[in-house]
Design a protein around this motif. Structure first.
Motif, mmCIF file in Angstrom:
data_model
loop_
_atom_site.group_PDB
_atom_site.id
_atom_site.type_symbol
_atom_site.label_atom_id
_atom_site.label_comp_id
_atom_site.label_asym_id
_atom_site.label_seq_id
_atom_site.Cartn_x
_atom_site.Cartn_y
_atom_site.Cartn_z
ATOM 1 N N TYR A 411 3.192 29.861 -35.533
ATOM 2 C CA TYR A 411 3.837 30.109 -34.242
ATOM 3 C C TYR A 411 4.387 28.806 -33.668
ATOM 4 O O TYR A 411 5.537 28.739 -33.221
ATOM 5 N N ARG A 412 3.554 27.740 -33.697
ATOM 6 C CA ARG A 412 4.022 26.439 -33.202
ATOM 7 C C ARG A 412 5.225 25.952 -34.004
ATOM 8 O O ARG A 412 6.210 25.465 -33.434
ATOM 9 N N ASP A 413 5.151 26.087 -35.339
ATOM 10 C CA ASP A 413 6.278 25.676 -36.180
ATOM 11 C C ASP A 413 7.533 26.460 -35.827
ATOM 12 O O ASP A 413 8.641 25.905 -35.784
ATOM 13 N N ASN A 414 7.369 27.748 -35.560
ATOM 14 C CA ASN A 414 8.516 28.583 -35.201
ATOM 15 C C ASN A 414 9.116 28.151 -33.864
ATOM 16 O O ASN A 414 10.332 28.188 -33.678
ATOM 17 N N ILE A 415 8.251 27.737 -32.943
ATOM 18 C CA ILE A 415 8.751 27.219 -31.662
ATOM 19 C C ILE A 415 9.524 25.923 -31.879
ATOM 20 O O ILE A 415 10.618 25.715 -31.332
ATOM 21 N N GLU A 416 8.956 25.032 -32.696
ATOM 22 C CA GLU A 416 9.626 23.750 -32.955
ATOM 23 C C GLU A 416 10.989 23.942 -33.615
ATOM 24 O O GLU A 416 11.935 23.205 -33.350
ATOM 25 N N LYS A 417 11.113 24.952 -34.492
ATOM 26 C CA LYS A 417 12.361 25.195 -35.222
ATOM 27 C C LYS A 417 13.323 26.096 -34.451
ATOM 28 O O LYS A 417 14.430 26.356 -34.926
ATOM 29 N N LEU A 418 12.903 26.575 -33.322
ATOM 30 C CA LEU A 418 13.668 27.571 -32.587
ATOM 31 C C LEU A 418 15.076 27.093 -32.248
ATOM 32 O O LEU A 418 15.278 25.949 -31.847
ATOM 33 N N THR A 419 16.037 27.976 -32.406
ATOM 34 C CA THR A 419 17.435 27.655 -32.111
ATOM 35 C C THR A 419 17.967 28.604 -31.050
ATOM 36 O O THR A 419 17.386 29.647 -30.753
#
Length: 910
Positions: A411-419
Motif C-alpha cells: 500500500y505504501r509503495d502504491n502511494i509512493e508510485k501514485l500518479t
C-alpha cells in the motif's frame, strides 16, 4: 476453539485443568525479515511476527484471529464481538483473566471488526510479562470456559454498549447507509450486531463459534517493542506449538456483493439536534492497487482547506464539516462521505447540493499538486505509525485481517508510485451515481456498472510471496524507563526572556522528535470574560500568517511529516510538536511564525465557529455531555467572567457567535507570550543546537499582560441528586462529585490515591464499582471513579460515573452508593490492597515508558518546582502504607452526605 475430539488427540486428565497435547514442541520456522518485521510459522498453521525495538521500554503482545462480523450467519449477528467480551472472563488453566490483567497492570484491550478480532496487552518489558502474556493468549485460544452464568451478565453489558452507539446520530446513519448499500455481503451488518441476537444467544452456540475460529491456523501472533527475541520464540514453542492443527477445513466466506444497479436512498428520523448527510460508494479491497489511489482521492476531495468538496460545501457555509472514510478490509470496501449541517440550514437543500457536488467528482480535472499534497499527508501518517512500534503492532491488526501484513508495505509503495492518471482513473471508475447510496431509486438503462473485485488467498499469497520491502533501518539505542535514567539524559536551561526548558536525549525510531510547551499568561482581570475568545483563538491560529495561507501551512507540515497543535484553557496556551530531526529547524521556524505573525482570516473564523457550534449542537441533548457539564455547574459558584466558570453547551454556542476577528487579534497581541513558560523536547538532539533553536523560537516573545496565577476556589459539595431528562435517548449517564482540600504534597494523598484505585479507577475492570455494575450485575457498560488532586493549589475532588440503560437508573444509583458506603464503613481487605498496589505500580512503570509522560514530568519540574524524584518518592510512600491507613483516609474524605449527583437520560422510558 476446535473440539479436539473430532480428530486431534488431546487428553484432559480428570482433576487437572491443564490440557496435555500429544503433539511435541516445535521451534517456529523462520520465513523472512521484511523491513524489520520477522515472520515465523508453526506447522499448526499459526503465523508469528516479531518487531523488536530496543528504544522502547514497553512491549506488546497482539494476537489477531481472522474472524469478525463477516463470518457470522443468521442468528449470529454480534457473536464475534460478544465472544471477544467473553474471552476476558476465565480459562480452565489460568482462571480469571480480568483479575490477572488487573494485578499485573499495564494496558489491555480486545476489538472486533468486519474481518478480524484481536487481543493485546502492553506491559513494561520483562521476561515475566512476556512469558505470562504468551501463556495467557495460548490458554484462552483453547481453554476459555464460556459459562452461561458469565454470558447472562455480559450480554447486558454488550447491549449497553450497543445502546451508547444508538445515541450517536452520525453512527446510526452510517450503519443504515452501509446496510442499504450491501444487500448480500456481511459488511452490511454492523459489528456490534443485532440486539435480539445478542440477548438470545446461548453459551453452547457461542462455544461452537469459538471452537471453529479460535485455532492456531486462523491466528497471527505479533510481539513488538523491547523483548528478548530468542526467549519469545522459546515461549511460542512452549505454549503455542503444542496446540494441534485442527482437522476441520476453514472455508472463507465466498459471497461477493453484486454490482449496484442504481442510486439508493435511506432516511433516518430520530431525536437529536445534528443534521447529517452521508453518501457511500463501493470501492476496492485493501489488496488492490486502486485502494491507495482511492485513499489519495479521498484526501484530495475532503482535506481542509484544499479539498474540492471542502471548498464547495464548507467555504460556501452550506455545511460545517466534511469527512471521508474507507475501511481497511479483506473484500471490496466502500468510501463513505459524511457532511455535518448547521441547525439553521435546510437539510433537503444541502442534500441536493451535496449530491450535485458528488456527481462532479468524475469531471474534476485534478492536478499534480493535488496528488503530491495527498501523498505527503498519507506518507506522513504511514511514517509516524511505522516509527511508533507499539502503535504499529496494533495497526497491523487491520492489515492482517485484510489478508497479509505485507499488504501495508505494498500500500505504501502504491502511494509512493501514485500518479495523476491513477487518481483520475479511480475517479472515473468508482464515482458513478449508480454506485452511490444516498437518495431514491432512479431507473436507467445501458449503465456501465462497477463490479466488486475479489481476491483469493492464493492471489494475495502470490502478491506478497516474493516481496522483500525496503532496506532495514538502523536499530535505535535502548532507553530505560526510570527517573534515574531520565535525570541522566535531561538538560535544563533558561532562555533570555526567562522561559525554562528541558531536553531529554533519547533516540526514537525514525529520528522522531516530540515537544510539549506550556505558556501560562496574564491575570484574572485581563482574562475576565475571555475564556471562549482564547479557545477560539487557539483553533484559528494555524489558519494563516502574514507569509503563508492555511493551505500552505498544512502542505508544509505534511511534506515535513510533522504535526503542530495549539490549545488554550484557563490561562495557559499549549503547543505540541511532533516531527523528525532533519525537519525540526523548519518546523520550529513555522511555530515561531504562527506565534508571532498569525493574521486570523475572517473567513476562517467564520468556518471555525460554524464547525465548532455544529459539533456543540450535536451534544445539546447528549446525556454524557449534560451530566459532566451540569455536575460542574452544580458544584461550583464562579461568576460568568471567571476563567474557571463552566459554560453550558448553549452558552458556548451563543458566546462563539459573538466573537469577532478583532477580539482574537487583541487577545493574541496583548495576552500571549513565552516569558513565564516552560517546555520540553525528547529526541536524539544536540543540546547546544536545540537550545539555540528554542531561543530563536521563543526567546523574544513576551506577553504585554502581567502574569499572576489565578487560584481556584473551593466550593463545598452537599448531598443532592438532580435529574435531567433527554427524550428518546437509548443510554443514560450519571456522575457524582465530592470537593475537598488537598494537594499532591498532602500526607493523606498517597492513601486516598490507592483507595480510589481500589474503589473505581484501578485494574482492568476489577475495582469495586466496575466489578459490581458491569461484571456482577451487567447494568453498566462503563462505570468507575476518578480523582483530581492538583500540584499548585489545594482544590481537589473525587467522583464516580456510570453509563447505563435509562430503565436501570434506580439499580445503578443504589449499586454505586452501596459500594461507596460499604468501602467507607467496612474498608478494604489486605489482599485487595496488595493486589491493587502491584497493579498501580506496574501501570506507573508502563506510563513512564511513554514520551508524553517524560515531557509531563519535566514540565512539572520546570513550572511548579516538583522534583523528578517525587515520582519515585510517591511510590515509596504508597508502598509503606498499611491498609488501615487507607481505610481511615477514605472515611475522612468520602461520604454520601457530601456527594452531589447528576443523572441524565430518558427516565420516562419503560
Amino acid at each position: 476453539m476446535k473440539n479436539f475430539l473430532l480428530g486431534t488427540a488431546v487428553l484432559f486428565f480428570t482433576g487437572s485443568i491443564n490440557p496435555v497435547f500429544s503433539q511435541k514442541t516445535e521451534t517456529p520456522k523462520f520465513v523472512s525479515n521484511t523491513e524489520g518485521i520477522k515472520e515465523y510459522t508453526l506447522s499448526n498453521g499459526m503465523k508469528v511476527l516479531l518487531i523488536p525495538d530496543a528504544s522502547q521500554s514497553n512491549m506488546i503482545v497482539n494476537i489477531v484471529y481472522n474472524v469478525g462480523s463477516k463470518h457470522e450467519g443468521y442468528g449470529e449477528k454480534g457473536m464475534a464481538h460478544l465472544l471477544e467480551h467473553m474471552l476476558f472472563k476465565s480459562t480452565k488453566k489460568l482462571g480469571d483473566i480480568k483479575k490477572q490483567l488487573s494485578d499485573k497492570g499495564g494496558n489491555a484491550n480486545g476489538t472486533t471488526w468486519y474481518d478480524r478480532t484481536n487481543y493485546y496487552e502492553i506491559f513494561p518489558s520483562s521476561d515475566e510479562n512476556l512469558k505470562w502474556s504468551l501463556e495467557m493468549e495460548a490458554d484462552r485460544m483453547v481453554n476459555a470456559t464460556i459459562l452461561q452464568t458469565d454470558l447472562d451478565k455480559e450480554f447486558s453489558v454488550v447491549r449497553n454498549e450497543f445502546e451508547i452507539g444508538e445515541n450517536n446520530p452520525g453512527s446510526v446513519l452510517m450503519e443504515r447507509i452501509v446496510s442499504t448499500a450491501y444487500l448480500w455481503h456481511n459488511y452490511g451488518n454492523s459489528t456490534i450486531g443485532s440486539k435480539e441476537d445478542i440477548e438470545r444467544v446461548k453459551a453452547p452456540t457461542l462455544r461452537k463459534f469459538y471452537e471453529k475460529f479460535y485455532q492456531p491456523d486462523n491466528a497471527t501472533l505479533i510481539v513488538a517493542g523491547k523483548f528478548d527475541e530468542k526467549q519469545a520464540l522459546n515461549y511460542v514453542t512452549q505454549y503455542f506449538s503444542v496446540i494441534p492443527k485442527p482437522a476441520r477445513v476453514l472455508d472463507q466466506p465466498y459471497t461477493v456483493e453484486p454490482a449496484q444497479d442504481g442510486e439508493r436512498f435511506v432516511e433516518l428520523k430520530r431525536s437529536g439536534e445534528s443534521k447529517i448527510v452521508g453518501a457511500l460508494y463501493h470501492t476496492a479491497p485493501y489488496a488492490d492497487k486502486d485502494y491507495a489511489a482511492l485513499d489519495a482521492l479521498s484526501e484530495i476531495l475532503t482535506s481542509d482547506p484544499s479539498g474540492y468538496l471542502y471548498k464547495a460545501m464548507i467555504d460556501s457555509r452550506k455545511a460545517a464539516s466534511v469527512y471521508s472514510y474507507q475501511p481497511t478490509v479483506r473484500d471490496a470496501a466502500f468510501m463513505y462521505f459524511g457532511l455535518e449541517v448547521p441547525a439553521d440550514k435546510d437539510i433537503k437543500a444541502v442534500q441536493n447540493d451535496f449530491r450535485t457536488e458528488l456527481s462532479k467528482i468524475t469531471a474534476i480535472k485534478y492536478t499534480a499538486q493535488d496528488v503530491e499534497r495527498a501523498k505527503a499527508k498519507i506518507l506522513k501518517q504511514i511514517e509516524n505509525t511505522k516509527n511508533n512500534t507499539i502503535n504499529l503492532a496494533i495497526s497491523l491488526t487491520e492489515i492482517v485481517g485484510a489478508g497479509n501484513y505485507k499488504l501495508s508495505m505494498l500500500y505504501r509503495d502504491n502511494i509512493e508510485k501514485l500518479t495523476l492518471a491513477d487518481v483520475q482513473r479511480v475517479s472515473d471508475k468508482y464515482f458513478k451515481d449508480n454506485n452511490r447510496t444516498i437518495g431514491i431509486f432512479i431507473p436507467t438503462k445501458d449503465e456501465v456498472r462497477v463490479k466488486n473485485l475479489e481476491y483469493s488467498d492464493e492471489q494475495i499469497a502470490a502478491l506478497t510471496k516474493d516481496y522483500k520491502g525496503k532496506a532495514l533501518e538502523k536499530e535505535v539505542a535502548p532507553f530505560e524507563s526510570s527517573i534515574k535514567n531520565l535525570k541522566a539524559n535531561l538538560t535544563e536551561g533558561k532562555l533570555s526572556n526567562g522561559m525554562k526548558y528541558g531536553i531529554v536525549k533519547k533516540e526514537i525510531k525514525g529520528g522522531k522528535v516530540v515537544g510539549s510547551f506550556r505558556f501560562p499568561v496574564s491575570n484574572a482581570n485581563d482574562l475576565k470574560g475571555k475564556s471562549h475568545v482564547g479557545s477560539l483563538m487557539a483553533q484559528v491560529m494555524k489558519t494563516g500568517t502574514k507569509s503563508h495561507t492555511k493551505e500552505q501551512i498544512q502542505d508544509m507540515l505534511d511534506q515535513w511529516k510533522s504535526n503542530v497543535s495549539f490549545g488554550f484553557g484557563g490561562q495557559t496556551l499549549y503547543v505540541n510538536v511532533s516531527t523528525y530531526k532533519e525537519n525540526l529547524p523548519k518546523v520550529m521556524g513555522l511555530v515561531k511564525e504562527i506565534l508571532t505573525e498569525s493574521n486570523f482570516p475572517e473567513a476562517e473564523l467564520a468556518k471555525t465557529v460554524n464547525e465548532y457550534n455544529t459539533y456543540l449542537e450535536s451534544s445539546l441533548n447528549d446525556p454524557q455531555s449534560i451530566a459532566f457539564t451540569e455536575i460542574e455547574k452544580m458544584t461550583e459558584a464562579y461568576p460568568k467572567e471567571s476563567i474557571y466558570y463552566t459554560s453550558s453547551t448553549q452558552e458556548q454556542i451563543d458566546n462563539n457567535k459573538k466573537v469577532k476577528r478583532e477580539d482574537l487579534v487583541d487577545f493574541y497581541n496583548k495576552i500571549l507570550g513565552s516569558n513565564n513558560g516552560v517546555g520540553s523536547m525528547v529526541g536524539d538532539l544536540d543540546v547546544k543546537t536545540a537550545s539555540a533553536m528554542l531561543e530563536q523560537t521563543f526567546g523574544k516573545w513576551n506577553s504585554k499582560s502581567k502574569y499572576e496565577y489565578v487560584k481556584p476556589e473551593l466550593f463545598a459539595t452537599k448531598k443532592q441528586d438532580k435529574d435531567f431528562i433527554t427524550p428518546d435517548k437509548e443510554n443514560a449517564a450519571a456522575v457524582g462529585k465530592i470537593s475537598f482540600t488537598m494537594d499532591t504534597k498532602s500526607p493523606d494523598y498517597p492513601a486516598l490515591l490507592i483507595a480510589n484505585e481500589m474503589l473505581g479507577s484501578g485494574g482492568f475492570l476489577t475495582s469495586r464499582i466496575p466489578t459490581r455494575l458491569r461484571e456482577k450485575e451487567g447494568i453498566s457498560y462503563g462505570a468507575g471513579s476518578y480523582m483530581s488532586v492538583p500540584v499548585i493549589n489545594d482544590v481537589a475532588s473525587w467522583g464516580w460515573y456510570s453509563f447505563f440503560n435509562p430503565t436501570k437508573k434506580s439499580d445503578v444509583n443504589n449499586a454505586l452508593k452501596e459500594e461507596v458506603n460499604k468501602a467507607v464503613k467496612e474498608g478494604f481487605t489486605e489482599d485487595e490492597f496488595k493486589s491493587n498496589l502491584n497493579s498501580w505500580l506496574t501501570s506507573r512503570k508502563t506510563n513512564l515508558g511513554t514520551d508524553g509522560s517524560l515531557m509531563t514530568l519535566v514540565n512539572q519540574q520546570l513550572q511548579y518546582g516538583v522534583p523528578l524524584e517525587d515520582y519515585d518518592a510517591l511510590e515509596t510512600k504508597v508502598k509503606a502504607l498499611k491498609v488501615g491507613q487507607v481505610n481511615e483516609v477514605l472515611k475522612r474524605y468520602i461520604s454520601e452526605d457530601k456527594m452531589t449527583s447528576v443523572f441524565a437520560g430518558d427516565f420516562n422510558k419503560k
